[in-house]
Design an enzyme around this catalytic site. Structure first.
Site, PDB file in Angstrom:
ATOM      1  N   GLN A 105       0.920  -1.234  -0.090  1.00  0.00           N
ATOM      2  CA  GLN A 105       0.116   0.068  -0.013  1.00  0.00           C
ATOM      3  C   GLN A 105       0.683   1.338  -0.188  1.00  0.00           C
ATOM      4  OE1 GLN A 105      -3.253   0.075  -0.462  1.00  0.00           O
ATOM      5  NE2 GLN A 105      -3.834  -1.664   0.153  1.00  0.00           N
ATOM      6  N   SER A 115       2.826  -4.712  -5.206  1.00  0.00           N
ATOM      7  CA  SER A 115       1.775  -5.299  -6.211  1.00  0.00           C
ATOM      8  C   SER A 115       1.574  -4.488  -7.355  1.00  0.00           C
ATOM      9  CB  SER A 115       0.795  -5.762  -5.442  1.00  0.00           C
ATOM     10  OG  SER A 115      -0.358  -6.319  -6.151  1.00  0.00           O
ATOM     11  N   GLY A 116       1.266  -4.594  -8.436  1.00  0.00           N
ATOM     12  CA  GLY A 116       1.083  -3.848  -9.679  1.00  0.00           C
ATOM     13  C   GLY A 116      -0.304  -3.310  -9.325  1.00  0.00           C
ATOM     14  N   HIS A 117      -1.563  -4.222  -9.099  1.00  0.00           N
ATOM     15  CA  HIS A 117      -2.797  -3.563  -9.154  1.00  0.00           C
ATOM     16  C   HIS A 117      -3.333  -2.482  -7.953  1.00  0.00           C
ATOM     17  CE1 HIS A 117      -5.010  -5.899  -5.973  1.00  0.00           C
ATOM     18  NE2 HIS A 117      -4.171  -6.492  -5.860  1.00  0.00           N
ATOM     19  N   THR A 129       7.204 -19.663 -16.853  1.00  0.00           N
ATOM     20  CA  THR A 129       7.198 -18.701 -17.847  1.00  0.00           C
ATOM     21  C   THR A 129       6.846 -17.258 -17.472  1.00  0.00           C
ATOM     22  OG1 THR A 129       6.883 -20.352 -19.404  1.00  0.00           O
ATOM     23  CG2 THR A 129       6.603 -18.432 -20.549  1.00  0.00           C
ATOM     24  N   CYS A 157     -10.234  -8.244   1.222  1.00  0.00           N
ATOM     25  CA  CYS A 157      -9.808  -9.660   1.275  1.00  0.00           C
ATOM     26  C   CYS A 157     -10.645 -10.557   2.341  1.00  0.00           C
ATOM     27  CB  CYS A 157      -8.445  -9.699   1.692  1.00  0.00           C
ATOM     28  SG  CYS A 157      -7.189  -8.809   0.580  1.00  0.00           S
TER      29      CYS A 157
HETATM   30  N1  PMP Z   1      -0.373  -6.877   1.436  1.00  0.00           N
HETATM   31  C1  PMP Z   1      -1.264  -5.720   1.699  1.00  0.00           C
HETATM   32  C2  PMP Z   1      -1.011  -4.742   2.538  1.00  0.00           C
HETATM   33  C3  PMP Z   1      -2.295  -5.393   0.807  1.00  0.00           C
HETATM   34  O1  PMP Z   1      -3.187  -4.445   0.948  1.00  0.00           O
HETATM   35  C4  PMP Z   1      -2.640  -6.616  -0.237  1.00  0.00           C
HETATM   36  C5  PMP Z   1      -3.858  -6.334  -1.360  1.00  0.00           C
HETATM   37  N2  PMP Z   1      -5.026  -6.519  -0.485  1.00  0.00           N
HETATM   38  C6  PMP Z   1      -1.756  -7.570  -0.367  1.00  0.00           C
HETATM   39  C7  PMP Z   1      -0.422  -7.980   0.374  1.00  0.00           C
HETATM   40  C8  PMP Z   1      -2.009  -8.645  -1.305  1.00  0.00           C
HETATM   41  O2  PMP Z   1      -1.744  -8.238  -2.657  1.00  0.00           O
HETATM   42  P1  PMP Z   1      -2.038  -9.065  -3.819  1.00  0.00           P
HETATM   43  O3  PMP Z   1      -3.548  -8.823  -4.253  1.00  0.00           O
HETATM   44  O4  PMP Z   1      -1.280  -8.365  -4.998  1.00  0.00           O
HETATM   45  O5  PMP Z   1      -1.950 -10.383  -3.917  1.00  0.00           O
END
Ligand code: PMP
Length: 391
Positions: free
Chosen positions: A179, A199-201, A237, A325
């Site tokens: 974050q 993370s990319g998204h 890959t 999540c």
């Molecule tokens: N760590 C944190 C602090 C996150 O906010 C998230 C995404 N909710 C993740 C890990 C997991 O990332 P990813 O969606 O790329 O698996």
């Protein structure tokens, strides 16, 4: 109805600049970077450029970047790979109670494998207690993993102080910066960070791609077994379009950090002020200043955050309660509970996460809806009826 998206901590839209960079790698440039012919070399070049961009964004060497399927994998791998590779030195790991499930669930797994894990407490703002960290570091400790910034309340840890203490004890320090990348300046070499997940998204890049930085010299076991990709440590890959997108996203997010954040921070503070001015019994969760520029985690006393979220959704406004999540499970936020919030405040928490595309007009609409929703819920709520609560 124009929809309003205030859930940028859950995920962000892909930026058009990132998409443009990715496009040729879905169609015309399709070689396997492990192939030696020209098609392969073209893909390998894209892989190298992306690795350089990610490395530059966090201040490390490209050879210290390993591409993964996201931060979940990077976190899982960092903990499992470092713990098992350093088992001969010790079996103690330190983390905090407010980490993402990809850290906490891996810690539970490592406990089953014979490791000892200390879960540090946090204070009312979500800061880990430095004294407790010092007290728990012992000769058996091999790894400390503390997130840079929390995904629910946005609190940014005193990372440099933590890194210094851990380094002094000769222990490996990992941070989950999922974050934080693009929100705060991070230079892993200068700061003495040994491993970092991103993370990319979360930064207008593609989903399903991320990276783990591991400082040269840190022992780590592979997580995926197979071919020789990613220096033989992460087989499979390479997902070239996604990796190209990640590289561009990190470049943009870290390059424009100051300008992007200034505007978002102002909007955040405007939103907080408007809520406090118009709705009583509100409580801002997390630290008021040392927090992510785009995060507002607000508890509305005597209402259920889940109901606020659903009623806002009916108006086309997307927010979140707790972390995305854990949505689907009715579990209360372990982060807010660890911060010692009362049950009422935990239940009333709503997370709003802005982006550089968010406008003041959108926030005015959200505040107007919130005023109506909170009032309505308090009127019908058995806990709210006639009570004047104290927070
Ligand atoms: N760590 C944190 C602090 C996150 O906010 C998230 C995404 N909710 C993740 C890990 C997991 O990332 P990813 O969606 O790329 O698996």
């Amino acid at each position: 109805m124009n929809k309003i998206y205030l859930d940028n901590a859950a995920t962000t839209p892909l930026s058009s600049e990132v998409l443009n960079e990715m496009m040729p790698y879905f169609t015309s440039i399709y070689g396997n970077p492990s192939s030696v012919h020209s098609f392969g070399r073209e893909a390998k070049h894209a892989l190298d450029v992306a690795r350089e961009r990610v490395a530059r964004g966090i201040g490390c060497d490209p050879s210290e970047i390993y591409f993964t399927s996201g931060s979940t994998e990077a976190n899982n791998w960092a903990l499992y790979g470092i713990a098992t590779a350093n088992r001969a030195k010790g079996r103690h790991i330190i983390t905090s109670k407010i980490e993402h499930p990809s850290i906490l669930n891996m810690c539970k797994h490592l406990e089953d494998e014979g490791f000892r894990v200390t879960y540090l407490d946090v204070d009312q703002y979500g800061f880990i207690k430095i004294d407790q960290l010092l007290h728990n570091l012992d000769s058996d400790t091999i790894l400390v993993s503390i997130m840079t910034a929390n995904n629910e309340v946005g609190t940014i840890q005193n990372l440099q102080a933590i890194a210094n203490i851990v380094a002094e004890k000769g222990v490996i320090f990992h941070t989950d910066a999922t974050q934080a990348v693009g929100a705060i300046n991070l230079n892993v070499h200068d700061m003495g960070i040994d491993a970092l997940s991103l993370s990319g998204h979360k930064i207008n890049g593609p989903k399903g791609v991320g990276a783990l930085y591991v400082r040269k010299g840190v022992k780590i076991n592979p997580f995926m077994l197979g071919g020789e990709q990613e220096y033989g440590l992460r087989a499979g890959t390479s997902n070239i379009p996604a990796i190209v997108g990640l590289g561009k996203a990190v470049e943009l997010a870290t390059r424009d950090i100051t300008t992007n954040n200034k505007k978002v921070r102002q909007l955040r503070d405007y939103f907080i002020t408007q809520i406090n001015k118009n709705i009583d019994l509100c409580h801002l969760n997390g630290h008021p200043v040392q927090r992510l520029p785009n995060n507002i985690n607000m508890s509305f006393g005597m209402v259920d955050g889940e109901s606020v979220m659903m009623l806002l959704d009916l108006q086309g406004i997307a927010v979140s309660t707790g972390s995305a999540c854990s949505v689907g499970s009715i579990k209360q936020s372990n982060v807010l509970k660890a911060m010692g919030l009362s049950k009422d405040l935990v239940q009333g928490a709503v997370r709003f996460t802005l982006s550089k595309a968010t406008t003041k007009e959108e926030l005015d609409i959200v505040v107007a809806e919130l005023i109506k929703i909170v009032q309505k819920l308090r009127q019908i709520s058995p806990i709210g009826k006639g009570q004047v609560g104290t927070l």
